[in-house]
Design a protein around this motif. Structure first.
Motif, short mmCIF file in Angstrom:
data_model
loop_
_atom_site.label_atom_id
_atom_site.label_comp_id
_atom_site.label_asym_id
_atom_site.label_seq_id
_atom_site.Cartn_x
_atom_site.Cartn_y
_atom_site.Cartn_z
N VAL A 32 0.79 -1.23 0.14
CA VAL A 32 -0.01 -0.07 0.02
C VAL A 32 0.79 1.33 0.02
N GLY A 33 0.96 2.08 -1.07
CA GLY A 33 1.90 2.97 -0.98
C GLY A 33 3.31 2.47 -1.07
N GLN A 191 -10.24 14.32 1.12
CA GLN A 191 -9.24 15.64 0.32
C GLN A 191 -7.85 15.73 1.06
N GLU A 192 -7.69 15.27 2.34
CA GLU A 192 -6.20 15.34 2.95
C GLU A 192 -5.35 14.38 2.56
N LEU A 193 -5.70 13.16 2.06
CA LEU A 193 -5.13 12.03 1.76
C LEU A 193 -4.40 12.28 0.40
N PHE A 194 -3.48 11.13 0.23
CA PHE A 194 -2.65 11.30 -1.11
C PHE A 194 -2.24 9.78 -1.50
N GLY A 195 -1.82 9.49 -2.74
CA GLY A 195 -1.27 8.18 -3.07
C GLY A 195 -2.36 7.00 -2.77
N GLU A 196 -1.61 5.69 -2.49
CA GLU A 196 -2.59 4.72 -2.19
C GLU A 196 -2.84 4.76 -0.52
N ASN A 197 -3.88 4.47 -0.09
CA ASN A 197 -3.95 4.30 1.27
C ASN A 197 -4.85 2.97 1.83
N ALA A 198 -4.69 2.75 3.00
CA ALA A 198 -5.58 1.65 3.45
C ALA A 198 -5.93 2.19 4.98
N LEU A 199 -7.01 1.38 5.62
CA LEU A 199 -7.50 1.63 6.97
C LEU A 199 -7.39 0.38 7.70
N THR A 236 -10.29 2.25 17.80
CA THR A 236 -8.90 2.70 17.27
C THR A 236 -8.46 2.19 15.74
N VAL A 237 -8.42 3.39 14.81
CA VAL A 237 -8.02 2.82 13.36
C VAL A 237 -6.72 3.28 13.20
N TYR A 238 -6.16 2.74 11.96
CA TYR A 238 -4.88 3.33 11.51
C TYR A 238 -5.01 3.57 10.04
N ILE A 239 -4.70 4.68 9.57
CA ILE A 239 -4.74 5.10 8.18
C ILE A 239 -3.30 5.11 7.81
N PHE A 240 -3.08 4.63 6.68
CA PHE A 240 -1.44 4.50 6.10
C PHE A 240 -1.70 4.56 4.75
#
Length: 297
Positions: A32-33, A191-199, A236-240
């Motif tokens: 992911v990215g 709108q704040e995120l860029f590239g690929e991501n995952a939660l 609790t989540v992580y967005i990366f």
């Protein structure tokens, strides 16, 4: 139509004498990215006669990020670093052309009952930095940017986002964000995120487009710009994620590279014990037998 493209569930995996939940790499989603590897360690309680012990082993072509929620790990490496990782702190080790390290229960806790819970992450290096000299960086919990988004507590563990920057010295555009809420909250980050991501849902659950997703899952969106969801109570989540690389990466054991010849070279060097040594340690993890470990593309 749902924006969730892919759901990845934790798979049990043995790391030394310790069982973890592996999330990345996955057969249908290798990265992911720049994020190439994600393990969820624990939560587990270790009895007085049990310890977390991963003997010296090598890495190339990546940075490792260790982030604990509970417990303690003593990091030692071939650069001579020896530091205890505690909850909320970040250990960031850049392997470059090659480094060796061990991870163990600290000596003063080895006869105590302890808990251990955290994340271990690998971030691949850009092609032009895969052969840089190895380095190590440690950042205390109080140095990580933290703020409130309504009733949600937010931490920027690594990278840049929301005009904030973590002190972790990353090598490509990326972000690792922690969101924690005790109450139900609506989150809109697209709108704040860029590239690929995952939660990644560590605990609790989220609801997206009327569907509820439970903990220990990664959700991959079709369009990161449409990242909106509802955090349920005690979640609790992580967005990366971040900018993906133009070249594919090969992952073999602890080695990551865009050039398979560098992995072959690392295998030979490790077999010949030509990597640096961890001071004070004589054990090491042998290279896996080819019949027991497949090359992953």
């Amino acid at each position: 139509m749902s924006n969730i493209h892919q759901i990845i569930e934790e798979r049990a995996h043995l790391m030394g004498n310790f069982r973890v939940g592996r999330l990345l790499p996955f057969k249908d989603k290798r990265m992911v990215g720049p994020f190439a590897f994600l393990d969820h360690m624990g939560p587990v309680k270790l009895a007085q006669y049990e310890n977390f012990d991963v003997p010296p082993h090598p890495h190339i072509g990546l940075s490792t990020l260790t982030y604990l929620f509970e417990g303690s790990i003593m990091h030692r490496d071939s650069l001579g670093n020896e530091i205890e990782i505690k909850p909320g702190a970040v250990n960031w080790m850049t392997a470059g052309r090659g480094i060796t390290h061990s991870e163990r229960t600290p000596d003063y806790l080895r006869t105590s009952e302890i808990s251990l819970h955290g994340l271990q992450i690998w971030v691949a290096l850009p092609k032009d930095l895969e052969q840089i000299e190895p380095s190590f960086f440690h950042i205390d919990a109080r140095q990580i940017p933290e703020w409130k988004m309504g009733d949600v507590n937010v931490k920027l563990i690594a990278g840049e986002l929301f005009n904030k920057k973590s002190g972790v010295p990353v090598h490509s555009p990326l972000y690792l964000l922690e969101l924690k809420s005790a109450t139900k909250q609506t989150i809109r980050l697209g709108q704040e995120l860029f590239g690929e991501n995952a939660l990644y849902i560590l605990e609790g659950s989220i609801t997206s487009e009327g569907i509820t997703y439970e903990s220990k899952h990664i959700l991959i969106p079709k369009d990161p710009k449409l990242c909106a969801f509802e955090m349920n109570e005690n979640t609790t989540v992580y967005i990366f994620g971040g900018e993906p690389f133009p070249e594919e990466r090969t992952i073999y054991w602890n080695f990551v590279s865009s050039d398979k010849s560098l992995i072959e070279d690392a295998k030979i060097r490790w077999n010949n014990q030509e990597f640096g040594k961890v001071p004070g340690e004589t054990e090491f993890v042998p290279l896996p037998e080819p019949t027991n470990f497949k090359l992953k593309k």
